[in-house]
Write a protein that holds these residues in place. Structure first.
Motif, mmCIF file in Angstrom:
data_model
loop_
_atom_site.group_PDB
_atom_site.id
_atom_site.type_symbol
_atom_site.label_atom_id
_atom_site.label_comp_id
_atom_site.label_asym_id
_atom_site.label_seq_id
_atom_site.Cartn_x
_atom_site.Cartn_y
_atom_site.Cartn_z
ATOM 1 N N THR A 45 0.868 -1.176 0.000
ATOM 2 C CA THR A 45 0.000 0.000 0.000
ATOM 3 C C THR A 45 0.903 1.222 0.000
ATOM 4 O O THR A 45 1.864 1.276 0.767
ATOM 5 C CB THR A 45 -0.911 0.044 1.246
ATOM 6 O OG1 THR A 45 -0.105 0.076 2.437
ATOM 7 C CG2 THR A 45 -1.850 -1.145 1.300
ATOM 8 N N LEU A 46 0.601 2.189 -0.868
ATOM 9 C CA LEU A 46 1.333 3.462 -0.842
ATOM 10 C C LEU A 46 0.712 4.290 0.279
ATOM 11 O O LEU A 46 -0.485 4.572 0.248
ATOM 12 C CB LEU A 46 1.202 4.200 -2.175
ATOM 13 C CG LEU A 46 1.944 5.546 -2.206
ATOM 14 C CD1 LEU A 46 3.438 5.317 -2.442
ATOM 15 C CD2 LEU A 46 1.374 6.470 -3.278
ATOM 16 N N ASN A 47 1.537 4.647 1.261
ATOM 17 C CA ASN A 47 1.004 5.381 2.413
ATOM 18 C C ASN A 47 1.180 6.880 2.219
ATOM 19 O O ASN A 47 2.258 7.336 1.833
ATOM 20 C CB ASN A 47 1.722 4.951 3.690
ATOM 21 C CG ASN A 47 1.496 3.488 4.012
ATOM 22 O OD1 ASN A 47 1.242 2.691 3.108
ATOM 23 N ND2 ASN A 47 1.574 3.141 5.269
ATOM 24 N N GLU A 107 -4.067 4.933 2.691
ATOM 25 C CA GLU A 107 -3.352 3.886 1.963
ATOM 26 C C GLU A 107 -3.968 3.707 0.576
ATOM 27 O O GLU A 107 -5.185 3.715 0.428
ATOM 28 C CB GLU A 107 -3.404 2.580 2.740
ATOM 29 C CG GLU A 107 -2.596 2.630 4.029
ATOM 30 C CD GLU A 107 -2.565 1.300 4.743
ATOM 31 O OE1 GLU A 107 -1.817 0.409 4.328
ATOM 32 O OE2 GLU A 107 -3.330 1.152 5.714
HETATM 33 MG MG MG Z 1 1.873 0.633 2.897
#
Ligand code: MG
Ligand code: FMN
Ligand code: CDP
Length: 235
Positions: free
Chosen positions: A137-139, A208
């Motif tokens: 997940t891109l946070n 996320e």
């Molecule tokens: Mg992440």
């Protein structure tokens, strides 16, 4: 929002809070007299005074009484209470609007990769989002105003991801929304989703994002880079 009987703050008190905000009570102290407030509320002085007391007891308002009236200021909790009302109205009038959330890319705990790859979730991503996500997940660390705006997302149509279990444990459900990511360089990535797992170690200030591709590579992102996540369907 909790309108508890304990604090005795209900819709009548919120209406007073709204009036005070309209007079500038969010920006700092404003001076009011109970008589004038009573007139605007079409109520008795006693009623106006009681409502102010209740707002103060519930920490939604700070008061300083002087000889010819009182100075009042709406507290952070008071602002939150008003904002919750505002979000309700937004939900009523702005169905299916797009919500732009801003923040900076950040590294998390390295757990996203594990959860996204689990077959119980992966099957659902393929079925309901139409792709197998890049494992992770891109946070995004949301800016303060975006943390508040985030609640508006719940007026949009979510893609639900169900909880499931294997022999060892249970896995919680999650909610996804379609999203487009834009960078400050003007690059955009369409076809991503925000994902909010019900069981998470992060607070509301962390968003996320999942996508078929590795967003860091696609958009040349590093920790600290500013991104806008436009949540909602453009169709
Ligand atoms: Mg992440
Ligand atoms: C689809 C999905 C399901 C998750 N389910 C659970 C869960 O059942 N229990 C749990 O403790 N955390 C769960 N998590 C949350 C992760 O533990 C973690 O809080 C979050 O995804 C952040 O990971 P990151 O910091 O590595 O990006 C889930 C995360 C995702 C993406
Ligand atoms: N679609 C995605 C998903 C994750 N990622 C990145 O891939 C790595 C693995 O994701 P993760 O959720 O396991 O890790 P962290 O977010 O905890 O750092 C992280 O660096 C994410 O930022 C990405 O670039 N694009």
């Amino acid at each position: 929002m909790s309108l508890t009987t304990e604090s005795a703050v209900g819709h009548d008190e919120l209406a007073v809070l709204k009036l005070l905000a309209l007079e500038g009570g969010l920006e700092g102290d404003v001076k009011i007299s109970c008589a004038r407030l009573a007139e605007r509320l079409d109520a008795s002085n006693q009623t106006a005074s009681r409502r102010l007391q209740r707002l103060e007891s519930a920490d939604l308002l700070e008061r300083d009484t002087v000889s010819d009236g009182q100075w009042v200021a709406i507290t952070d909790d008071g602002e939150r209470a008003l904002h919750a009302e505002y979000e309700d109205y937004r939900r009523i009038f702005e169905t299916d609007a797009e919500v732009d959330l801003e923040g900076t890319v950040t590294s998390g705990m390295g757990e996203g990769r594990h959860y996204i790859s689990l077959p119980g979730y992966n099957r659902q991503f393929e079925e309901r989002l139409g792709y197998e996500p890049f494992p992770g997940t891109l946070n995004v660390d949301l800016r303060e105003d975006s943390v508040r705006r985030r609640s508006a997302v719940s007026s949009l149509e979510p893609v639900p991801i169900d909880g499931w279990e294997d022999d060892d444990r249970t896995y919680g459900p999650a909610v996804c929304y379609p999203a487009t990511i834009s960078t400050s360089d003007g690059d955009t990535y369409d076809g991503a989703h925000t994902i909010a797992p019900e069981r998470t170690h992060h607070d509301e200030d962390q968003l996320e994002v999942i996508a078929p591709d590795k967003l860091r590579d696609e958009l040349g992102l590093e920790d600290g880079d500013h991104v806008t996540v436009s949540v909602g369907d453009r169709e």
